[in-house]
Design a protein around this motif. Structure first.
Motif, short mmCIF file in Angstrom:
data_model
loop_
_atom_site.label_atom_id
_atom_site.label_comp_id
_atom_site.label_asym_id
_atom_site.label_seq_id
_atom_site.Cartn_x
_atom_site.Cartn_y
_atom_site.Cartn_z
N SER A 337 0.83 -1.21 0.00
CA SER A 337 0.00 0.00 0.00
C SER A 337 0.87 1.26 0.00
O SER A 337 0.49 2.28 -0.59
CB SER A 337 -0.93 0.00 1.21
N TYR A 338 2.03 1.20 0.65
CA TYR A 338 2.94 2.35 0.65
C TYR A 338 3.49 2.58 -0.76
O TYR A 338 3.57 3.72 -1.24
CB TYR A 338 4.09 2.11 1.64
N VAL A 339 3.83 1.49 -1.44
CA VAL A 339 4.34 1.58 -2.81
C VAL A 339 3.27 2.21 -3.71
O VAL A 339 3.56 3.09 -4.53
CB VAL A 339 4.74 0.19 -3.33
N GLU A 340 2.02 1.78 -3.53
CA GLU A 340 0.93 2.33 -4.34
C GLU A 340 0.76 3.82 -4.07
O GLU A 340 0.49 4.60 -4.99
CB GLU A 340 -0.38 1.59 -4.03
N GLY A 341 0.91 4.23 -2.81
CA GLY A 341 0.79 5.64 -2.47
C GLY A 341 1.86 6.48 -3.15
O GLY A 341 1.59 7.59 -3.63
N VAL A 342 3.09 5.96 -3.19
CA VAL A 342 4.19 6.67 -3.87
C VAL A 342 3.86 6.83 -5.36
O VAL A 342 4.01 7.91 -5.94
CB VAL A 342 5.52 5.91 -3.69
N LEU A 343 3.41 5.76 -5.97
CA LEU A 343 3.10 5.79 -7.40
C LEU A 343 1.95 6.74 -7.71
O LEU A 343 1.98 7.46 -8.72
CB LEU A 343 2.77 4.37 -7.89
N GLU A 344 0.94 6.74 -6.85
CA GLU A 344 -0.20 7.65 -7.06
C GLU A 344 0.25 9.11 -6.97
O GLU A 344 -0.21 9.96 -7.74
CB GLU A 344 -1.29 7.35 -6.03
N ARG A 345 1.15 9.39 -6.02
CA ARG A 345 1.64 10.76 -5.88
C ARG A 345 2.42 11.18 -7.11
O ARG A 345 2.25 12.29 -7.64
CB ARG A 345 2.53 10.88 -4.64
N TRP A 346 3.29 10.28 -7.60
CA TRP A 346 4.07 10.61 -8.79
C TRP A 346 3.17 10.87 -9.99
O TRP A 346 3.41 11.77 -10.78
CB TRP A 346 5.02 9.47 -9.12
N GLN A 347 2.13 10.07 -10.12
CA GLN A 347 1.22 10.24 -11.25
C GLN A 347 0.44 11.54 -11.15
O GLN A 347 0.17 12.19 -12.16
CB GLN A 347 0.26 9.05 -11.34
#
Length: 394
Positions: A337-347
């Motif tokens: 879930s942390y990895v997904e949060g990072v990716l969502e922020r970058w996008q």
């Protein structure tokens, strides 16, 4: 006794990509596969008539035709109105005559009837007779019993196989695809599978629409291939079969259903669906990402992670996913879930946007990630509690 004059057609053309016609797609969007069946069953009925028209003037006729489509009369009339709006049939003729037809149907029937009339005229001229439209066709006679007829033409001998080699047996789709090897790239893998099928005589269509992918939205099957009477529906997945792939394939009732697992291994028992692990030509992308995450968390992937990581790789680039995983490891956040949060922020904000300076005594983190993580962890905890409760009840 004279042979009865032939009426209607024995067959009509049916394009292999008819399902993608905008008008047919609209009927399927409104009524699912019933809309598809409605149109082509009506075509079968209308082409059996001599004038290319179905009489729907009585309740009995409407009930009979609705029964053939396997819907109620009310549903049939509703579908008929939609077909008129889409100009699949001629509404003006129906309102005047209560008969179902279209300009295209009328032209095709007229052409066939004209050719048949010319053929009858030629036959009558050869026999020295004058025929009109009311003259029945003469029955064929056996040349062996009638004197004075033109001798029967000698039959052509069948060609023999000079090499005396038996015909090559065609392999089924499952056998063909069992030897498939693909690149670890979705677009390339789809093309490689289609190329192999086409080499074995299949006609392929990619991104075949189905009414529902499991959430009420229209979905697409990766590849649908046809050869003769055989139709094959194929979905590509990573590691394990996805629920939405299974759901989409089960809507293809008369097709052979196959899931190809890129980089997958092991066996999966899914009723009515064949799962084929596909070897990768070069182990890159997902394989390296899986190994990276397993090395970070120190264990094998859970079933959730097996399904989620391929989705992340389809949504973001492998480079982004790998970098986000390393950031999670640097911050001791060993949850996907942390990895997904990072990716969502970058996008959302851009990958190159600098991180906020952390205050003294606070851990290094991305802005707004804590809320995303907390919500996702709460959802996962609820699911875990529900599973444990269900197991206790058993």
């Amino acid at each position: 006794m004279a042979r009865p004059r032939k009426k209607g057609l024995d067959y009509f053309s049916h394009d292999v990509n008819a399902a993608n016609d905008p008008k047919i797609e609209a009927m399927r969007a409104l009524y699912g596969n019933d809309g598809y069946a409605f149109y082509f069953i009506l075509l079968e009925q209308v082409y059996q008539t001599g004038d290319g028209k179905i009489d729907l003037s009585t309740d009995l006729n409407r009930t009979v035709i609705a029964k053939k489509v396997d819907v109620t009369v009310d549903k049939f009339l509703e579908m008929l109105d939609s077909a008129f709006e889409l100009k699949l049939f001629d509404k003006k003729t129906f309102l005047k005559q209560k008969k179902l037809t279209s300009n295209g149907i009328g032209q095709r029937i007229s052409k066939v009837n004209t050719e048949r009339a010319k053929k009858r005229q030629r036959n009558s001229s050869d026999n020295g007779e004058v025929m009109d439209d009311k003259t029945p066709e003469k029955p064929r006679q056996n040349s062996g019993e009638t004197k004075g007829e033109t001798p029967e033409k000698p039959r052509k001998e069948k060609k023999t196989n000079i090499n005396n080699k038996p015909p090559i047996a065609l392999l089924g789709a499952v056998a063909v695809l069992s030897d498939l090897k693909v690149d670890d790239d979705a677009t390339l893998a789809h093309k490689q599978a289609m190329d192999l099928l086409e080499q074995n005589g299949y006609v392929c269509q990619k991104e075949y629409y189905v009414p529902n992918r499991g959430d009420g939205q229209r979905g697409r099957i990766d590849i649908v291939a046809a050869r003769g009477d055989e139709t094959v529906a194929i979905e590509f997945d990573h590691l394990t079969p996805r629920e939405k792939s299974i759901f989409k394939l089960r809507q293809m009732q008369n097709a052979i259903k196959i899931i190809l697992l890129r980089g997958g291994n092991g066996s999966f028992d899914i009723p009515g669906i064949t799962v084929i692990p596909v070897a990768l030509k070069h182990k890159t992308g997902i394989s390296e990402t899986v190994l990276l995450w397993e090395s970070i968390i120190g264990r094998a992937l859970s079933s959730y992670e097996c399904e989620r990581i391929p989705d992340l790789l389809d949504t973001y680039s492998p480079e982004w996913v790998d970098e986000a995983m390393r950031i999670a490891a640097d911050n001791s956040k060993l949850k996907l879930s942390y990895v997904e949060g990072v990716l969502e922020r970058w996008q959302t904000e851009g990958k190159d946007k600098p991180r906020e300076k952390r205050k003294s005594g606070t851990p290094d983190k991305f802005p707004d990630l804590e809320d995303v993580m907390r919500r996702q962890e709460e959802e996962m905890e609820k699911e875990k509690t529900a599973r444990e409760a269900a197991n206790d009840a058993v």
